[in-house]
Design an enzyme around this catalytic site. Structure first.
Site, short mmCIF file in Angstrom:
data_model
loop_
_atom_site.label_atom_id
_atom_site.label_comp_id
_atom_site.label_asym_id
_atom_site.label_seq_id
_atom_site.Cartn_x
_atom_site.Cartn_y
_atom_site.Cartn_z
N LYS A 79 45.68 46.32 52.27
CA LYS A 79 46.30 45.30 51.41
C LYS A 79 47.48 45.91 50.67
O LYS A 79 47.40 47.05 50.19
CB LYS A 79 45.25 44.77 50.42
CG LYS A 79 45.71 43.58 49.58
CD LYS A 79 44.58 43.06 48.70
CE LYS A 79 44.98 41.86 47.87
NZ LYS A 79 43.88 41.34 47.02
N SER A 154 43.00 36.39 47.35
CA SER A 154 44.36 36.84 47.55
C SER A 154 44.53 37.79 48.73
O SER A 154 45.65 37.99 49.19
CB SER A 154 44.86 37.56 46.30
OG SER A 154 44.10 38.73 46.04
N SER A 178 38.65 37.78 45.72
CA SER A 178 39.73 37.93 46.69
C SER A 178 39.37 38.67 47.97
O SER A 178 40.21 38.73 48.89
CB SER A 178 40.92 38.64 46.05
OG SER A 178 41.67 37.69 45.35
N1 GLN Z 1 41.56 33.51 43.02
C1 GLN Z 1 41.40 34.42 41.96
C2 GLN Z 1 42.66 34.48 41.12
O1 GLN Z 1 43.56 33.82 41.45
C3 GLN Z 1 40.98 35.75 42.49
C4 GLN Z 1 42.02 36.77 42.63
C5 GLN Z 1 41.52 38.12 43.07
O2 GLN Z 1 40.31 38.35 43.24
N2 GLN Z 1 42.45 39.05 43.17
O3 GLN Z 1 42.75 35.16 40.15
#
Ligand code: GLN
Length: 477
Positions: A79, A154, A178
């Protein structure tokens, strides 16, 4: 089956037995990337030359008759918020478009020590803020099961790379779901270890008390192999735990007899899609038929998890993102004086969602509102943690849906941030409590989109999660 669809453990055996070479495997992955990447868009940067050279070194080692590490020669994606020395690390943000880290993140360094083959850096929502990868500052990623749908986020690039045959496994990060949510949307196994299990050194900080690096793999065996490689105390991260790291492959035992698995009432409520609910209840029945005991439990503060998370995470994000000021890191947009330069840089280079989080976070932290919002959220965090502690007095694992629904269409939620935030209801409580969790595929809905279930474990008890996940995988749907 094509090489790029095989698991790391299958490929390891083929490599060690000299039935295939690492060069062949790497070439096969890049051939797949050449075919599919236009449609999927999993990557921000490809490292073809380095991968080709690294594969050759692995082949030389095998030719010398040496034994290779479990993940040696296996193509993977990282990532793009995990620092890789000498390889561009953008966080999918224009502000870091040309940032080349001078050091490696510990998790990546540990993989590199096993001589994995890094294929490239995977797309994400900018600074990992989002649940669809549509917030990337560069391009969207599409779900390999249906190009009209999002891969989740994400870590959408990391999930789509594995699901689409563009990497055998990948690393992601999970601050509020995420890893687990995109794993569920893309039909792969996504594991978020206990907070502190994997060093955060070199993971670009989003919300430091919630962030955790984890894995995407085709199966549970590969998941154990990646965890073996990346977990462990790190003196560069004072929040990394000193707890002993077990050999996670020892948990690959197909037996759940005597395990008590809790089904929390609050995760099977209105808003959870009927097909998702049925799929997860069938998983519970499967576990029961294999000798586990299923018990109804309650996690009473679940309804406050989203509001708690969306105060704590933006508050920490607002603080962490202060460092992008046009001076030390990344892009600079000039201005008449230093304040104008910083304002121009941040205005032009941060995307809309990142700005929204900075504003929410600074508001929650500001004098006058701190007690009402941030401090209150911290108190509720303790209540949510206590819910889990109480529940785990009676059960070994908790079983829930990973997401309220299968992958949604691109563009379906972008105009309504709150709707997007509600998608995280099943995953954020786990980060708030710092617990380990996995998403495991459990079939498809009527539209042929993957579904997943989530198993949550006690702190530092990744082993029981792996054991149950493996048992499910071995016994099929
Ligand atoms: N969807 C969550 C957010 O927007 C999770 C993001 C994540 O785990 N990096 O913050």
């Amino acid at each position: 089956m094509a090489l790029h669809d095989k698991t790391a453990h299958e490929l390891h055996d083929l490599l060690q037995a000299k039935k295939i070479s690492a060069a062949e495997l790497t070439a096969d992955i890049f051939k797949r990337i050449d075919e599919a990447e236009d449609k999927i868009g999993a990557y921000l940067t490809l490292t073809r030359d380095k991968a080709t050279a690294d594969a050759k070194a692995v082949d030389d080692k095998i030719a010398r008759g040496e034994k290779i590490f479990p993940l040696e020669g296996i193509p993977c994606a990282i990532k793009d918020n995990i620092c890789t020395k000498g390889i561009r690390t953008t966080c999918a943000s224009k502000i870091l478009e040309n940032f080349i880290p001078p050091y490696d993140a510990t998790a990546y360094k540990k993989l590199a020590a096993q001589n994995v083959i890094v294929v490239g850096k995977a797309n994400l929502d900018e600074f990992a803020m989002g649940g669809s990868t549509e917030n990337s500052g560069f391009h969207v990623t599409r779900n390999p099961h249906n190009y009209d749908c999002v891969p989740g986020g994400s870590s959408g690039g990391s999930a789509a790379a594995v699901a689409g045959g563009e990497a055998i496994f990948s690393l992601g990060s999970d601050t509020g779901g995420s890893i687990r949510q995109p794993a569920s949307f893309c039909g792969v196994v996504g594991f978020k270890p206990t907070y502190g299990r994997v060093s955060r050194y070199g993971l670009v900080a989003f919300a430091s008390s919630l962030d955790q690096i984890g894995s995407f793999t085709h199966d549970v065996t590969d998941c154990a192999l990646v965890l073996n490689a990346i977990c462990g105390h790190d003196e560069m991260d004072s929040t990394s735990t000193a707890a002993q790291v077990p050999d996670f492959t020892k948990s690959l035992v197909a037996d759940v007899k005597g395990l008590k698995i809790g089904l929390p009432a609050e995760y099977f409520v209105k808003g959870i899609d009927a097909e998702v609910e049925t799929a997860v209840r069938n998983v519970a029945k499967k576990f029961e038929s294999l000798g586990a005991e299923i018990v109804e439990i309650s996690l009473p503060h679940t309804e406050y998890a989203i509001s708690t998370y969306y105060l704590i995470a933006p508050a920490e994000a607002a603080t962490n993102l202060e460092r992008y000021d046009g001076v030390s890191y990344g892009a600079r947009v000039d201005g008449a004086d230093v304040v104008e330069m910083m304002t121009n840089t941040r205005t032009e280079k941060f995307g809309a969602e990142v700005k929204r989080r900075i504003m929410i976070g600074n508001y929650a932290l500001s004098a006058g509102y701190y007690d009402a919002y941030y401090l209150k959220a911290l108190k509720v965090r303790t209540l949510i943690q206590k819910d889990f502690i109480d529940a785990f007095k009676n059960v070994d694992l908790i079983l829930t849906p990973t997401t309220p629904n299968a992958a949604f269409k691109l563009g379906e939620m972008t105009s309504d941030p709150l709707k997007m935030y509600l998608q995280d209801i099943c995953t954020v409580p786990v980060n708030i409590a710092g617990l380990p969790g996995v998403s495991v595929p459990c079939g498809f809905n009527k539209s042929n989109l993957p579904l997943g279930f989530q198993l949550i474990g006690k702190a530092l008890d990744e082993e029981t999660i792996l054991r149950a996940a493996y048992t499910y995988e071995v016994n099929g749907l």
